[in-house]
Design a protein around this motif. Structure first.
Motif, PDB file in Angstrom:
ATOM      1  N   ASP A 252       0.623  -1.213  -0.033  1.00 53.39           N
ATOM      2  CA  ASP A 252       0.195   0.053  -0.119  1.00 53.39           C
ATOM      3  C   ASP A 252       0.851   1.391   0.094  1.00 53.39           C
ATOM      4  N   ARG A 253       1.892   1.312   0.756  1.00 53.95           N
ATOM      5  CA  ARG A 253       2.758   2.465   0.827  1.00 53.95           C
ATOM      6  C   ARG A 253       3.335   2.878  -0.231  1.00 53.95           C
ATOM      7  N   TYR A 254       3.862   1.690  -1.069  1.00 50.78           N
ATOM      8  CA  TYR A 254       4.513   2.066  -2.484  1.00 50.78           C
ATOM      9  C   TYR A 254       3.612   2.368  -3.461  1.00 50.78           C
ATOM     10  N   MET A 255       2.246   1.639  -3.422  1.00 53.09           N
ATOM     11  CA  MET A 255       1.351   1.911  -4.487  1.00 53.09           C
ATOM     12  C   MET A 255       0.795   3.210  -4.523  1.00 53.09           C
ATOM     13  N   GLN A 256       0.902   3.841  -3.304  1.00 48.87           N
ATOM     14  CA  GLN A 256       0.429   5.424  -3.208  1.00 48.87           C
ATOM     15  C   GLN A 256       1.504   6.177  -4.169  1.00 48.87           C
ATOM     16  N   LEU A 257       2.683   5.594  -4.313  1.00 49.99           N
ATOM     17  CA  LEU A 257       3.440   6.603  -4.936  1.00 49.99           C
ATOM     18  C   LEU A 257       3.118   6.188  -6.722  1.00 49.99           C
ATOM     19  N   VAL A 258       2.457   5.546  -7.116  1.00 51.84           N
ATOM     20  CA  VAL A 258       2.017   5.451  -8.644  1.00 51.84           C
ATOM     21  C   VAL A 258       1.031   6.084  -9.073  1.00 51.84           C
ATOM     22  N   ARG A 259       1.316   6.575 -10.214  1.00 50.58           N
ATOM     23  CA  ARG A 259       0.309   7.705 -10.948  1.00 50.58           C
ATOM     24  C   ARG A 259      -0.883   6.987 -11.506  1.00 50.58           C
ATOM     25  N   THR A 260      -1.597   7.462 -12.152  1.00 47.77           N
ATOM     26  CA  THR A 260      -2.908   7.049 -12.823  1.00 47.77           C
ATOM     27  C   THR A 260      -2.447   6.093 -13.854  1.00 47.77           C
ATOM     28  N   ASN A 261      -3.039   4.898 -14.091  1.00 51.80           N
ATOM     29  CA  ASN A 261      -2.562   4.029 -14.889  1.00 51.80           C
ATOM     30  C   ASN A 261      -1.362   3.228 -14.889  1.00 51.80           C
ATOM     31  N   GLY A 262      -0.775   3.804 -13.887  1.00 51.57           N
ATOM     32  CA  GLY A 262       0.948   3.170 -13.788  1.00 51.57           C
ATOM     33  C   GLY A 262       0.545   1.786 -12.959  1.00 51.57           C
ATOM     34  N   ALA A 263       1.801   1.191 -12.975  1.00 50.56           N
ATOM     35  CA  ALA A 263       1.826   0.017 -12.497  1.00 50.56           C
ATOM     36  C   ALA A 263       3.233  -0.401 -11.422  1.00 50.56           C
ATOM     37  N   MET A 264       2.976  -1.108 -10.331  1.00 53.94           N
ATOM     38  CA  MET A 264       3.966  -1.736  -9.676  1.00 53.94           C
ATOM     39  C   MET A 264       3.950  -3.178  -9.670  1.00 53.94           C
ATOM     40  N   VAL A 265       5.314  -3.660 -10.256  1.00 52.39           N
ATOM     41  CA  VAL A 265       5.697  -5.002 -10.540  1.00 52.39           C
ATOM     42  C   VAL A 265       6.506  -5.499  -9.338  1.00 52.39           C
ATOM     43  N   LEU A 266       6.241  -6.640  -8.890  1.00 52.67           N
ATOM     44  CA  LEU A 266       6.792  -7.251  -7.823  1.00 52.67           C
ATOM     45  C   LEU A 266       7.805  -8.410  -8.577  1.00 52.67           C
ATOM     46  N   VAL A 267       9.069  -8.300  -8.014  1.00 52.68           N
ATOM     47  CA  VAL A 267       9.971  -9.323  -8.408  1.00 52.68           C
ATOM     48  C   VAL A 267      10.530  -9.874  -7.133  1.00 52.68           C
ATOM     49  N   GLY A 268      10.560  -9.041  -5.986  1.00 54.53           N
ATOM     50  CA  GLY A 268      10.974  -9.474  -4.429  1.00 54.53           C
ATOM     51  C   GLY A 268       9.919 -10.763  -4.160  1.00 54.53           C
ATOM     52  N   ALA A 269      10.503 -11.794  -3.657  1.00 55.33           N
ATOM     53  CA  ALA A 269       9.803 -12.883  -3.399  1.00 55.33           C
ATOM     54  C   ALA A 269       9.484 -13.302  -1.953  1.00 55.33           C
TER      55      ALA A 269
END
Ligand code: NAP
Ligand code: ZN
Ligand code: ZN
Length: 348
Positions: A252-269
């Motif tokens: 949630d904390r990092y997702m707030q930094l994404v702009r409209t239509n943007g994406a956060m991609v997880l590679v850390g597992a």
């Protein structure tokens, strides 16, 4: 069959130590490789300690392998004795499903064979790069440029492709704001690659002492994620965030930094789940996605891209006897930025 030296974890709770394994006699399509260097990935630690479950012991980790070809089978076309070669996280797959046909063997619908901690088609466990030699099918062997520093090329085989593949899939390039969360093995490669692709890069880190390095590696900005006001200052800024964090973290904390239509991609597992608030995606049509290493075709493309752009990993070379200490330092985020084992230390 050849008996070769290796380092193995006997169980999830014991340190790694000397071990010996059998490597198959090269078949008609096989490449036999003398391993010169092998990178140490955080996935080695997760698996050696059975944090993801299902680990097979004894385990010889290591999937960032570079070395020299010693022999090839009769039908091998692209390699000959004396060539440099690389092996990443995959050594086989079904080769006929739609994903394999698309060159995305990491998503093989019938399950790929991992370089270690996996069972191959003959029913034998696979053993990775913490060893002196390996035998791999030509289709899963990569060409390595002799223009780059070989020991610093090893981490490209996992950290390089795991970050290159999502950057390409989400079409990262000039004019885009990209953030990399976590400046470790994957993170530092992501910074170099995203900058080389023309994006403006921000590193988001828990370690204030990595700011100078972040900028040297190609970042334009640095955010200390422990400082709430610094995080607020970049809210809604990023087109694309690559999250490389190995421990549970607040999506949630990092997702707030994404702009409209943007994406956060997880590679850390991280082994444990993290919560995400639906509204955090809904209100600005954001995407939360994941990405697994990369296929053989794209891994070769990444190696060629790195050779062209003179990109390698920042490495700290260790003898294999220091592997257990290296694991502890990785867990403390105390590595700049990838440990690489000099395999000569296992041969003596
Ligand atoms: P690494 O070198 O240990 O880097 C992880 C970084 O995450 C650390 O340097 C640290 O960066 C940050 N971090 C660690 N704990 C944190 C915490 N509690 N909160 C916030 N940040 C934290 O590991 P790596 O080898 O790059 O691997 C990273 C992860 O990717 C592992 O989980 C690994 O298994 C996974 N992986 C996935 C794939 C795939 O195909 N998807 C492939 C390879 C690896 P800062 O000091 O900058 O905060
Ligand atoms: Zn890895
Ligand atoms: Zn397949």
């Amino acid at each position: 069959m050849a008996n070769v030296k290796a380092y193995a974890a006997p169980s999830a709770t014991e340190p790694l130590g000397p071990h010996s394994i059998e490597r198959r006699t090269p078949g008609a399509h096989d490449v036999a490789i003398e391993i010169l260097y092998c990178g140490v990935c955080h996935s080695d630690i997760h698996q050696a300690r059975n944090e993801w479950g299902g680990s097979v012991f004894p385990m010889v980790p290591g999937h960032e392998i570079v070395g020299r070809v010693t022999a090839v089978g009769d039908h091998v076309k692209n390699f000959k004795a004396g060539d440099l070669a690389g092996v990443g996280c995959l050594v086989d797959s079904c080769r006929h499903c739609s994903q394999c046909e698309a060159g995305e063997e990491q998503y093989c619908e019938n399950g790929f064979v991992g370089t270690y901690n996996s069972i191959d088609k003959s029913g034998q466990p696979t053993y990775g790069g913490y060893s002196t030699h390996i035998v791999v099918d030509e289709q899963f062997t990569l060409k390595v440029s002799d223009k780059l520093d070989l020991k610093a090329v090893a981490p490209l085989l996992c950290a390089g492709i795991t970050t290159y593949s999502p950057l390409r899939h989400w079409k990262v390039g000039p004019g885009q704001q990209v953030a990399v969360v976590g400046l470790g093995g994957l993170g530092h490669m992501a910074v170099k690659l995203a900058a080389a692709m023309g994006a403006e890069v921000t590193v988001i880190s828990t370690s204030d002492n990595k700011e100078t390095d972040a900028k040297r590696l190609g970042a334009s900005h640095f955010v200390n994620s422990r400082k709430e006001e610094s995080m607020q200052a970049v809210a809604g800024k990023f087109d694309f965030i690559l999250n490389t964090v190995s421990a549970p973290n607040s999506y949630d904390r990092y997702m707030q930094l994404v702009r409209t239509n943007g994406a956060m991609v997880l590679v850390g597992a991280p082994p444990e789940p993290s919560a995400i608030t639906g509204f955090n995606l809904i209100m600005r049509r954001k995407t939360l996605a994941g990405s697994l290493i990369g296929g053989i075709r794209e891994t070769q493309e990444m190696l060629d891209f790195c050779a062209e752009h003179n990109i390698v990993s920042d490495v700290e070379i260790i003898p294999i006897s220091k592997i257990n200490e290296a694991y502890e330092r990785v867990l403390k985020s105390d590595v700049k930025y990838r440990f690489v084992i000099d395999m000569a230390s296992l041969k003596n």
